[in-house]
Scaffold this active site. Structure first.
Site, PDB file in Angstrom:
ATOM      1  CE  LYS A 209      46.389  49.051 -20.191  1.00 29.79           C
ATOM      2  NZ  LYS A 209      45.993  47.660 -20.103  1.00 29.79           N
TER       3      LYS A 209
ATOM      4  CG  ASP B 187      47.693  49.419 -16.311  1.00 30.63           C
ATOM      5  OD1 ASP B 187      48.707  48.692 -16.355  1.00 30.63           O
ATOM      6  OD2 ASP B 187      46.555  49.021 -16.631  1.00 30.63           O
TER       7      ASP B 187
HETATM    8  O1  C5P Z   1      47.181  48.284  -9.452  1.00 28.44           O
HETATM    9  P1  C5P Z   1      45.714  48.231  -9.708  1.00 28.44           P
HETATM   10  O2  C5P Z   1      44.923  48.917  -8.618  1.00 28.44           O
HETATM   11  O3  C5P Z   1      45.333  48.714 -11.052  1.00 28.44           O
HETATM   12  O4  C5P Z   1      45.329  46.699  -9.667  1.00 28.44           O
HETATM   13  C1  C5P Z   1      43.985  46.261  -9.573  1.00 28.44           C
HETATM   14  C2  C5P Z   1      43.985  44.820  -9.114  1.00 28.44           C
HETATM   15  O5  C5P Z   1      44.521  43.977 -10.137  1.00 28.44           O
HETATM   16  C3  C5P Z   1      44.852  44.544  -7.900  1.00 28.44           C
HETATM   17  O6  C5P Z   1      44.125  44.751  -6.715  1.00 28.44           O
HETATM   18  C4  C5P Z   1      45.236  43.083  -8.092  1.00 28.44           C
HETATM   19  O7  C5P Z   1      44.187  42.261  -7.639  1.00 28.44           O
HETATM   20  C5  C5P Z   1      45.319  42.938  -9.602  1.00 28.44           C
HETATM   21  N1  C5P Z   1      46.704  43.085 -10.103  1.00 28.44           N
HETATM   22  C6  C5P Z   1      47.619  42.060  -9.890  1.00 28.44           C
HETATM   23  N2  C5P Z   1      48.890  42.193 -10.381  1.00 28.44           N
HETATM   24  C7  C5P Z   1      49.253  43.277 -11.079  1.00 28.44           C
HETATM   25  C8  C5P Z   1      48.332  44.315 -11.326  1.00 28.44           C
HETATM   26  C9  C5P Z   1      47.057  44.180 -10.820  1.00 28.44           C
HETATM   27  O8  C5P Z   1      47.310  41.050  -9.265  1.00 28.44           O
HETATM   28  N3  C5P Z   1      50.498  43.362 -11.552  1.00 28.44           N
END
Ligand code: C5P
Length: 285
Positions: free
Chosen positions: A11, A137
């Site tokens: 994406k 995502d």
């Molecule tokens: O959700 P995911 O594991 O992909 O997110 C990785 C990191 O990115 C999270 O631990 C957080 O620190 C940051 N993040 C965030 N806000 C979001 C998505 C991700 O702060 N909406």
């Protein structure tokens, strides 16, 4: 059915507004996702020994429980108390830790694939809740759509019915960036509320490249450049090629430019090839 092969796309984020930081440490976002035709291939083969095994041809991809595909398979196997296992083979084309959602897309593909292979009959709503537990995502990739707006963590998805197909030149510098580090480096400023994502959606429907380009936005850009100042040079390279509509995708370092045609993108690809990055011509998928 003992095995299944699926395509796992990447994406781009054409728009990424960071709204605020939440008590749980995540950030509320408004983001516009575009699915692109840069894809990994995933083959799932059912086994009877209960083991989950991941095989990948790319050295940077973990094959243990750190891989989101492993987590996806483990959650389904354990929740349904299955004695089945699965071999997951990933042919990697999407650069790793680049802001293109490769790992999240792979996890979504495995959820969709195992739902069929293991005949679990999970609804989209149930799959989405598994996806949300795996990563912000993942829910976008569970939706069968080219365009969507994500809110909350980026995981609450509103599908968009847009027929427009865009062409991009995409540069992926050979450096890995992790979302956690980028969000931590973010100096959150309160910005005036505007309705840009809806204006962008309307201009996408009309295929109005000029307005689309003027509304590209990524609030993570300053944090990305603070962490890796040398990434400025990629932006400048694209600007020098005459491109005006340029943005990082997600938490970077992938950077893309909006182009008018495949021919323009292919020409730019030849000019922009260098040893420190991968260059792709991609389109909406
Ligand atoms: O959700 P995911 O594991 O992909 O997110 C990785 C990191 O990115 C999270 O631990 C957080 O620190 C940051 N993040 C965030 N806000 C979001 C998505 C991700 O702060 N909406």
């Amino acid at each position: 059915m003992n095995s299944i092969s699926l395509s796992s796309p990447a994406k781009l984020n054409l728009f990424l507004e960071v709204v605020n930081k939440r008590p749980d440490g995540y950030h509320n976002l408004i983001t516009l996702f575009e699915r692109i035709d840069l894809c990994d291939d995933i083959t799932l083969s059912n086994t009877l020994d209960g083991a989950i095994q991941v095989f990948c041809d790319h050295a940077d991809v973990p094959t243990d429980s750190k891989n989101l595909v492993y987590k996806a398979a483990q959650m389904l196997r354990d929740d349904f108390a299955l004695s089945n296992g699965v071999n997951i083979r990933i042919k990697k084309r999407i650069p790793v830790a680049a802001g293109l959602g490769g790992g999240s897309g792979n996890a979504a593909t495995v959820l969709l694939g195992l739902n069929r292979l293991w005949k679990l009959q999970l609804s989209l709503k149930e799959l989405l809740s598994y996806g949300q537990a795996i990563g912000s995502d993942v829910p976008f990739f569970l939706q069968d759509c080219s365009w969507a707006v994500g809110t909350q963590r980026g995981d609450k998805i509103k599908r968009l019915t847009i027929g427009t197909q865009l062409w991009h030149i995409l540069i992926v510098p050979s450096i890995k960036m992790y979302s956690r580090d980028v969000f931590e480096a973010l100096n959150l400023k309160l910005t005036k509320k505007v309705d840009d994502v809806n204006i962008l959606t309307r201009s996408l429907k009309k295929n109005d490249l000029f307005v689309i380009g003027s509304l590209l936005r990524n609030d993570l850009e300053s944090a990305i450049l603070k962490l890796v100042p040398s990434l400025h040079s990629y932006k400048e390279m694209l600007q020098k090629c005459g491109l005006k509509c340029i943005s990082f995708s997600g938490s970077g370092p992938a950077i893309f430019g909006l182009v008018e045609s495949q021919a323009q993108a292919e020409e730019l690809k030849i000019i922009l090839q260098n040893q420190n990055s991968q260059v792709f011509v991609v389109k909406t998928y």
